[in-house]
Design an enzyme around this catalytic site. Structure first.
Site, PDB file in Angstrom:
ATOM      1  N   CYS B 132       0.807  -1.226   0.000  1.00  0.00           N
ATOM      2  CA  CYS B 132       0.000   0.000   0.000  1.00  0.00           C
ATOM      3  C   CYS B 132       0.841   1.278   0.000  1.00  0.00           C
ATOM      4  CB  CYS B 132      -0.955   0.010   1.196  1.00  0.00           C
ATOM      5  SG  CYS B 132      -0.205  -0.497   2.756  1.00  0.00           S
ATOM      6  N   HIS B 258      -3.186   6.381   4.309  1.00  0.00           N
ATOM      7  CA  HIS B 258      -1.773   6.579   4.627  1.00  0.00           C
ATOM      8  C   HIS B 258      -1.315   7.965   4.169  1.00  0.00           C
ATOM      9  CE1 HIS B 258      -1.591   2.472   5.663  1.00  0.00           C
ATOM     10  NE2 HIS B 258      -0.883   1.974   4.672  1.00  0.00           N
TER      11      HIS B 258
END
Lengths: 364, 364
Positions: B132, B258
């Site tokens: 990710c 994130h």
């Protein structure tokens, strides 16, 4: 002039989050005080603040508050410090100021005692305490610069809500509670990222890449403070080119304790990670927490309430010899504010420098 | 061989946080599917998972699950993918895998469609979806590399709890609730920072500079993934030296989304911030959120549920011409996992590549 054996101390901004901690740290310091006076703005006068086993009644601060005072520990914001610090110096007091107002003044030393206590020798009555993100940073950078040199420093900060004051902490707690209840958090944001700015956003379970207002070139004031203050403390000159400093400041949903991911390039390909670690470990009040095998590394929750600066994740850039990563954490309200302020005063006492020189620029 | 008009799809690991989102994204994709099968481990068999307006009954995954399947979308962990992906390919299915197991295999393309869709042309039946933190990073780095070059990239991540799965998210919520009630959080930490590691620490109101286990030189596995995967995607070679990549991965108390503070040095002193911004803006599915005057910048709360990658705080290093800062945010469960997996499959359909080549290394 004979050294005094004890001092009259005034704490300016005594009702704030940092002011209360200054009183607490003062009580625990080695400073021999005769009297301690709590000062704040008119609307806080009459409030009581805890000190030692009792309480102090807060008095309104004005230019006459300092007549019998030797040391002023100030954490009352820039405009108050601008107005009252010179008045205090004229009254014969030495001011250690935690606001940003005096930090870049050429006649004001900007001091972290473990790094540049010698700069205190030239004080003219006002000494500035650095920004919280700068203080913990220079604790680790200075020994590296002194021993191996530093060509470039790149910082990404992870800054706690308390850096924006008690209202910001309360806001994050209220937002967190709303989120846990499945309620909307947006309505609760009134302070962060910056109290006086146009928009406010929730910080709970979020990240806000804005600390203080935006200035030229897309940098925030916080980022410029970090850059200029680091150079002034380590090199004595905020415009010095010997060390390139740059970075990004981000607010994170932590209450107390700033984290910093720091990349340093010494420019010396022969330097080893063990040498970097030993240099940083040699600084008083730095604690190395750096053992991957036991998952030992600095964390804000472990640093809360501690005066020390914690450093870990020290490791080399595997493709750029001489460059390293550091992860630095410290309690932003203590070493980043209240404790460093008191520690400067403690150092002034130790060095017998609690006096305003006759030729001070601030008494003219 | 004639291109098929529609496909039988299997989702492996359908009960996990990412698996459920793969089903959701698949339903919203342009992939023409005849049938969709939900697969998971034996102990999840019989469960129901939502799909379109109804539900799918989860079947136990084994090597016979893929006989009538054209496309497998897998998010079931490394050991399951190691065992079942070759079985699926032998049965004639093309596998898009979200585990880390196949990513560095020389016979497996590692793909972010907006960056290196061409690498799909050489697939041998297995295509890997990147980590990710890598996916959102290369969305911004690739256009800079292609247009101006890249000498060095230094990343500090701010990674959400959901990257460690649903149990980690639940843990942070429980810890947050405890903290708000003034209770001890330490007892509640059983998953983070790494489920299988020796110690666990609270993440609520804290920062954990450890994602995945520690490996050589004090780097975590997450940090190595970011370094090697970035090079493989942009350069085609994880050991390539043309771009130096290094960084620090930190877990933050955010649920989804994130953040990445990224420093890039193009090595080209003539490049301007506007050119960098325009290059990044030219990438499909990148949204520039970058206006200090209106406090516009990427935030996890704004990125949650979105497929796009958001980039802001684009600004020059004022002392190092040709170097710039970026702040990148994306939903780690969508572009960082489920959506990129489905998007790869959608691209395979568009490029008419949903077939296992006769000479595949995985059918031997």
């Amino acid at each position: 002039m004979v050294a005094k054996n004890s001092y009259n101390v005034a704490v300016l901004g005594a009702t704030g989050a940092v002011g209360r901690r200054i009183l607490e740290q003062l009580a625990q310091s080695t400073i021999p005080f005769d009297s301690v006076k709590a000062l704040a703005s008119a609307h806080s006068a009459g409030q009581k603040v805890p000190f030692q086993d009792g309480e102090l009644v807060v008095e309104e601060a004005n230019e006459h508050s300092f007549d019998d005072v030797d040391i002023v520990l100030a954490s009352a914001g820039g405009s108050t410090s601008k107005a009252l610090a010179p008045a205090a110096v004229k009254a014969g007091a030495v001011v250690v100021d935690n606001s940003s107002y005096w930090r870049m003044n050429d006649q004001v030393p900007l001091v972290v005692p473990e790094v540049n206590a010698d700069a205190l020798k030239d004080h003219q009555g006002i000494i500035a305490n650095p920004n919280c993100s700068t203080t913990q940073l220079v604790m680790a950078l200075n020994p590296v610069f002194q021993q191996f040199g530093l060509e470039q420093v790149i910082i990404s900060t992870y800054q706690a809500a308390s850096g924006a004051g008690k209202a910001a902490m309360d806001e994050v707690l209220a937002e967190s509670q709303a989120r846990l209840l499945g309620e909307d958090m947006g309505e609760l944001a009134h302070v962060l990222p910056v109290k006086g700015d146009k928009k406010h956003f929730p910080l709970a379970f979020n990240l806000l890449p804005q600390i203080d207002v935006f200035e030229e070139e897309g940098y925030t004031h916080e980022e410029y403070k970090m850059i200029h203050e680091t150079k002034k403390i380590i090199l004595g000159d905020k415009n010095a080119k010997q060390i390139k400093v740059t970075g990004t400041a981000v607010r994170v949903p932590v209450m107390i304790g700033h984290g910093e991911s720091v990349y340093i390039d010494t420019g010396d390909e022969a330097v080893t990670t063990d040498q970097i670690r030993a240099a940083i470990a040699s600084v008083d009040n730095v604690v190395i927490q750096d053992d991957p095998a036991t998952q030992t590394y600095p964390q804000p929750l472990l640093a809360e309430g501690k005066r020390e600066t914690f450093v870990g994740r020290i490791r080399p850039d595997l493709e750029n010899p001489g460059a390293f990563h550091l992860w630095i954490v410290s309690d932003n309200l203590l070493k980043g504010a209240a404790w460093n302020t008191v520690e400067i005063a403690q150092e002034l006492v130790k060095m017998d420098l609690v006096r305003v020189p006759a030729d001070s620029a601030f008494t003219k």
